[in-house]
Design a protein around this motif. Structure first.
Motif, PDB file in Angstrom:
ATOM      1  N   GLN A 154      43.267 -11.249 -25.697  1.00 28.91           N
ATOM      2  CA  GLN A 154      42.776 -11.216 -24.330  1.00 28.91           C
ATOM      3  C   GLN A 154      41.264 -11.016 -24.216  1.00 28.91           C
ATOM      4  O   GLN A 154      40.675 -11.352 -23.185  1.00 28.91           O
ATOM      5  CB  GLN A 154      43.491 -10.105 -23.557  1.00 28.91           C
ATOM      6  CG  GLN A 154      44.998 -10.308 -23.443  1.00 28.91           C
ATOM      7  CD  GLN A 154      45.355 -11.480 -22.532  1.00 28.91           C
ATOM      8  OE1 GLN A 154      44.892 -11.557 -21.406  1.00 28.91           O
ATOM      9  NE2 GLN A 154      46.165 -12.392 -23.045  1.00 28.91           N
ATOM     10  N   ASP A 155      40.637 -10.459 -25.247  1.00 21.85           N
ATOM     11  CA  ASP A 155      39.190 -10.209 -25.185  1.00 21.85           C
ATOM     12  C   ASP A 155      38.366 -11.377 -25.727  1.00 21.85           C
ATOM     13  O   ASP A 155      37.136 -11.312 -25.733  1.00 21.85           O
ATOM     14  CB  ASP A 155      38.835  -8.944 -25.977  1.00 21.85           C
ATOM     15  CG  ASP A 155      39.424  -7.688 -25.350  1.00 21.85           C
ATOM     16  OD1 ASP A 155      39.637  -7.701 -24.119  1.00 21.85           O
ATOM     17  OD2 ASP A 155      39.688  -6.720 -26.097  1.00 21.85           O
TER      18      ASP A 155
ATOM     19  N   ASN B 196      47.546 -13.677 -27.240  1.00 20.50           N
ATOM     20  CA  ASN B 196      47.425 -12.214 -27.195  1.00 20.50           C
ATOM     21  C   ASN B 196      45.981 -11.740 -27.268  1.00 20.50           C
ATOM     22  O   ASN B 196      45.704 -10.561 -27.009  1.00 20.50           O
ATOM     23  CB  ASN B 196      48.200 -11.579 -28.352  1.00 20.50           C
ATOM     24  CG  ASN B 196      49.696 -11.795 -28.227  1.00 20.50           C
ATOM     25  OD1 ASN B 196      50.212 -11.932 -27.123  1.00 20.50           O
ATOM     26  ND2 ASN B 196      50.379 -11.840 -29.353  1.00 20.50           N
TER      27      ASN B 196
ATOM     28  N   ASN C 175      43.888  -8.058 -31.818  1.00 15.32           N
ATOM     29  CA  ASN C 175      43.637  -8.139 -30.381  1.00 15.32           C
ATOM     30  C   ASN C 175      42.301  -7.576 -29.941  1.00 15.32           C
ATOM     31  O   ASN C 175      42.025  -7.499 -28.750  1.00 15.32           O
ATOM     32  CB  ASN C 175      44.774  -7.446 -29.601  1.00 15.32           C
ATOM     33  CG  ASN C 175      44.920  -5.992 -29.952  1.00 15.32           C
ATOM     34  OD1 ASN C 175      44.354  -5.510 -30.935  1.00 15.32           O
ATOM     35  ND2 ASN C 175      45.691  -5.270 -29.151  1.00 15.32           N
TER      36      ASN C 175
ATOM     37  N   GLU D 160      49.605 -20.907 -23.687  1.00 16.71           N
ATOM     38  CA  GLU D 160      49.140 -19.530 -23.824  1.00 16.71           C
ATOM     39  C   GLU D 160      47.617 -19.422 -23.927  1.00 16.71           C
ATOM     40  O   GLU D 160      47.053 -18.352 -23.649  1.00 16.71           O
ATOM     41  CB  GLU D 160      49.796 -18.876 -25.052  1.00 16.71           C
ATOM     42  CG  GLU D 160      51.269 -18.544 -24.879  1.00 16.71           C
ATOM     43  CD  GLU D 160      52.171 -19.777 -24.956  1.00 16.71           C
ATOM     44  OE1 GLU D 160      53.379 -19.644 -24.701  1.00 16.71           O
ATOM     45  OE2 GLU D 160      51.653 -20.865 -25.289  1.00 16.71           O
TER      46      GLU D 160
ATOM     47  N   LEU E 140      45.796 -18.199 -20.956  1.00 20.62           N
ATOM     48  CA  LEU E 140      45.841 -16.772 -20.625  1.00 20.62           C
ATOM     49  C   LEU E 140      44.564 -16.050 -21.041  1.00 20.62           C
ATOM     50  O   LEU E 140      44.358 -14.894 -20.681  1.00 20.62           O
ATOM     51  CB  LEU E 140      47.038 -16.111 -21.327  1.00 20.62           C
ATOM     52  CG  LEU E 140      48.430 -16.636 -20.952  1.00 20.62           C
ATOM     53  CD1 LEU E 140      49.493 -15.959 -21.824  1.00 20.62           C
ATOM     54  CD2 LEU E 140      48.718 -16.405 -19.479  1.00 20.62           C
ATOM     55  N   LEU E 141      43.735 -16.746 -21.816  1.00 18.14           N
ATOM     56  CA  LEU E 141      42.519 -16.120 -22.352  1.00 18.14           C
ATOM     57  C   LEU E 141      41.407 -16.213 -21.313  1.00 18.14           C
ATOM     58  O   LEU E 141      40.438 -16.965 -21.463  1.00 18.14           O
ATOM     59  CB  LEU E 141      42.113 -16.801 -23.662  1.00 18.14           C
ATOM     60  CG  LEU E 141      43.204 -16.868 -24.738  1.00 18.14           C
ATOM     61  CD1 LEU E 141      42.702 -17.592 -25.979  1.00 18.14           C
ATOM     62  CD2 LEU E 141      43.687 -15.460 -25.098  1.00 18.14           C
ATOM     63  N   THR E 142      41.540 -15.429 -20.278  1.00 16.10           N
ATOM     64  CA  THR E 142      40.641 -15.547 -19.123  1.00 16.10           C
ATOM     65  C   THR E 142      39.219 -15.089 -19.409  1.00 16.10           C
ATOM     66  O   THR E 142      38.331 -15.285 -18.571  1.00 16.10           O
ATOM     67  CB  THR E 142      41.213 -14.753 -17.942  1.00 16.10           C
ATOM     68  OG1 THR E 142      41.453 -13.396 -18.350  1.00 16.10           O
ATOM     69  CG2 THR E 142      42.518 -15.375 -17.465  1.00 16.10           C
ATOM     70  N   SER E 143      38.988 -14.482 -20.570  1.00 17.31           N
ATOM     71  CA  SER E 143      37.624 -14.073 -20.925  1.00 17.31           C
ATOM     72  C   SER E 143      36.862 -15.187 -21.647  1.00 17.31           C
ATOM     73  O   SER E 143      35.664 -15.054 -21.924  1.00 17.31           O
ATOM     74  CB  SER E 143      37.648 -12.828 -21.820  1.00 17.31           C
ATOM     75  OG  SER E 143      38.223 -11.729 -21.142  1.00 17.31           O
TER      76      SER E 143
END
Length: 770
Positions: A183-184, A181, A159, A202, A205-208
């Motif tokens: 996220q970064d 998962n 992660n 999913e 969800l990776l908004t970066s």
């Protein structure tokens, strides 16, 4: 009451071990990057790396020759921190060959960067399961290798990853949902694999994420509408998959998007109007889908757009006039749609930086834009398969940057000698199927890079300029279906790269003086429907790549050259409607690739060579209107031929309706009866020939014997016998010697049953022989 010291020590030890266990069991928990209980073990690091090195091939081990000793921090591609723990492996582009199965990653848990891209590593990437405690790993690049198998779901434990590049391998299976998962993550490259299934929700969800590339896979289903959550996204590549449905309007929320690449999918519906809000968008690539409706007027709001490709869809209507705002555009491609109408004059506004302009395969009409080459940068210009009319814009004549021009299948007109200039970079030029007139200019020879020149089906007249051969890189020359006169320039023999020469359907005349044998790379030669005289040109044996030879509808005479039979790749041979004589060459059996043979309307004689039976690929024949005779070859093309294709010959026979049969019996006995007929002929002819020779000898003997005819004296029966029934006491050789080989001076008479000779044998006896 105080506890004994040993009990306190035991409790501290248990606590220490428990904390150590938890640090391994739950690596996703937020902990510091430095674990005081896991110091770097240099021996384990060295051992792990050297063991992996020894598993690679010999060349790879030489590349890693610096990997020796006990200090990995000095090795090529290895970086350490202050504690001499390995934190980076960067071996990109070293052409390493082997697997990662022998690399013990658990000994390298301080790694922050793994870059093994652009090598030849293979095997699975299951080693990711051994990296659950790699809490510092931010970059993993395994792209451009030969890795296979699925992406392990344990990838979701890493992660801290910011950059994950697994593209350009042979990975299979579905994209694991655990990837949500990470996220970064800012870069996710999974393109150019064999991944399948749907795009997992999913991922949204990776908004970066800044760069998401999953093209060139086997993904199916729709783009999740939640894709609009990726507000930081700048690049979205989902091309070359099996994605379907409409393009979600929520893509309009991606205000930072610069590249939208969705080509080669099954998207349908209209282009979302919401795209007009993406003012940072530089490229829209939507070609090869099933999009319909009109091009939205809002497209003109994309003032930063440099590339617009919506080709190969079902778009209809006109080009919106708002395109005048796309002043930064360098690529404009709308070909193969259902667009129509006149081109808006506003297109002249986009010419400043325009490099590629492709609008072929539509229903456009009217004139071409005047100033598309105003910026002197236009390279590719294609308006093929439309209904454009009028003259060529002057801007095109002076556009020296042109490399590829396709104007075929329109209604354009004008004088070809005046409407085009000299193009030093021109590689491909096609003006076929228009209404141009005039003569070919010698200036075409100044286009030194020209490889293909196609000006068929116009009204071009005059001679072919010999200077055209100065375009020495010509590979394809098609001037067919015009009104050209004269002969083929001899200078064409110097076009050593020429692969296709099509001059058919003109008014060319004279002998074919072209040195065809010099064109060793030629694959198609079509000189049909002209007025050439003389013989079929020599030198064809040197054209071993020839697949099509058409000399039909001329005035050629003489026999067909035997060396045509050496063209083992020839597929189509058309010599019809000439004045060719003599027999078909037996060498035609060498045309093993022949598919179509037409020698009709000539003066060919004799039988069709049986060797043609070896042409197993032959499917079409026409030998009609000749003087051929005999049995048809045992070949499927002849067995399936129509009467029209063999009619009007001297005496062909075979099992075809309308043609006389060669013999009686069922068709399946044809081959055996042919052998029997041949044997019977031999049995009859050979004895007759022998008797004929004997008869001639007898006649020669009888002529001088006529003077010997007189009354023969009677001889005693014991002295008169025939050579055929003598008693054996007298050798035949003695008789021949005594009569001097039956000379006429020993003849004493001729009766009804033969000649009588008198001879005195060596023993003194006088005998008479009959």
């Amino acid at each position: 009451m105080r506890k004994p010291a040993y009990k306190l020590l035991l409790l501290l030890t248990i606590k220490h071990l428990l904390s150590l266990h938890l640090s391994f069991a739950y690596p996703i928990s937020n902990t510091t990057n430095t674990n005081p209980f896991l110091p770097a073990n240099h021996d384990l690091q060295v051992g792990a790396l050297l063991t992996w090195k020894s598993s690679l091939d010999g060349k790879s081990q030489q590349v890693l020759s610096s990997w020796a000793g006990s200090n990995p921090c000095k090795w090529i591609g290895v970086t350490c921190n202050g504690d001499e723990s390995v934190i980076s492996m960067n071996l990109s582009g070293y052409d390493l060959r082997g697997t990662l199965q022998d690399l013990n990653f658990s000994s390298l848990f301080h790694l922050q960067i793994i870059d093994l891209s652009e090598n030849s590593l293979s095997g699975s990437i299951s080693f990711i399961k051994d990296m659950l405690h790699f809490r510092n790993l931010t970059i993993m690049r395994l792209n451009r290798n030969w890795f296979t198998g699925p992406i392990p779901p344990e990838i979701g434990y890493l992660n801290s990853l910011v950059d994950l590049e697994l593209n350009s391998n042979n990975l299979t299976g579905q994209i694991p949902i655990s990837i949500g998962n990470l996220q970064d993550l800012t870069i996710l490259h999974l393109h150019t694999n064999q991944l399948s299934g749907h795009i997992p929700q999913e991922i949204c969800l990776l908004t970066s994420l800044i760069d998401l590339e999953m093209g060139f896979n086997n993904l199916i289903g729709q783009i999740p509408t939640s894709i609009g959550n990726l507000k930081n996204l700048r690049e979205l590549y989902l091309n070359k998959n099996g994605l379907s449905g409409s393009i979600p309007a929520t893509i309009g929320n991606l205000t930072n998007l610069r590249y939208l690449v969705l080509f080669s999918n099954n998207f349908n519906g209209q282009i979302p109007i919401s795209l007009g809000g993406l003012t940072n968008l530089e490229s829209i690539i939507l070609n090869d889908n099933e999009l319909s409706d009109r091009i939205p007027e809002e497209i003109g709001l994309l003032s930063s757009l440099v590339e617009l490709d919506v080709s190969s869809n079902y778009l209809f209507g006109q080009i919106p006039s708002s395109v005048r705002n796309l002043t930064k555009l360098y690529r404009f491609s709308l070909f193969f749609n259902e667009l129509s109408g006149h081109l808006p004059s506003e297109l002249n506004n986009i010419s400043a930086k325009l490099i590629l302009f492709q609008i072929g395969g539509n229903h456009f009409s009217g004139p071409l834009p005047e100033n598309l080459c105003l910026g002197k940068s236009l390279t590719y210009f294609s308006v093929v398969y439309n209904n454009f009319s009028g003259n060529i814009p002057k801007g095109i004549k002076n556009c020296t940057t042109l490399q590829r021009v396709r104007l075929e299948y329109n209604k354009l007109s004008g004088d070809i000698s005046e409407d085009f200039g000299i193009y030093p970079n021109l590689n491909y030029f096609d003006l076929s199927s228009n209404n141009f007139h005039g003569q070919l200019s010698s200036d075409w020879g100044l286009c030194s890079k020209l490889a293909a020149l196609k000006i068929s089906r116009n009204r071009i007249s005059g001679n072919i300029p010999p200077e055209l051969a100065n375009a020495s890189h010509l590979e394809f020359l098609d001037l067919s279906s015009n009104e050209l006169v004269g002969n083929i320039p001899k200078s064409f023999s110097t076009l050593h790269y020429l692969g296709v020469l099509k001059l058919d359907d003109n008014k060319l005349f004279g002998n074919i003086t072209l040195g065809i044998g010099e064109l060793s790379l030629i694959t198609e030669l079509n000189l049909g429907a002209n007025r050439f005289i003389g013989f079929v040109p020599k030198g064809l044996r040197s054209c071993q790549r020839l697949t099509v030879l058409n000399l039909s509808q001329n005035l050629l005479e003489g026999r067909i050259p035997y060396d045509i039979g050496s063209l083992q790749f020839l597929q189509i041979l058309d010599l019809s409607q000439n004045m060719l004589t003599d027999k078909l060459p037996q060498q035609f059996g060498g045309l093993l690739s022949l598919q179509s043979l037409n020698v009709s309307h000539n003066k060919l004689s004799g039988s069709i060579p049986s060797s043609i039976a070896q042409c197993l690929g032959l499917v079409s024949i026409d030998v009609s209107y000749n003087e051929l005779e005999g049995m048809l070859p045992n070949n499927k093309a002849f067995e399936n031929a129509t009467f029209e294709s063999i009619r009007n010959n001297k005496g062909l026979c075979g099992n075809i309706a309308g043609l006389k049969r060669c013999f009686s019996g069922s068709p399946e006995k044809k081959t055996d009866q042919g052998h029997k007929t041949t044997s019977l002929v031999l049995i009859i002819v050979i004895p007759i020939g022998v008797v004929g020779v004997v008869a001639m000898v007898v006649v020669i003997w009888l002529i001088p014997l006529k003077r010997c005819i007189k009354e023969m004296p009677r001889a005693s029966s014991e002295n008169l016998f025939t050579i055929l029934n003598f008693d054996g006491n007298i050798a035949y050789e003695s008789i021949v010697e005594a009569t001097d080989n039956f000379d006429s001076r020993y003849c004493i008479g001729v009766g009804g049953s033969g000649s009588v000779f008198r001879a005195e044998l060596s023993n003194g006896l006088e005998k008479f022989f009959k």
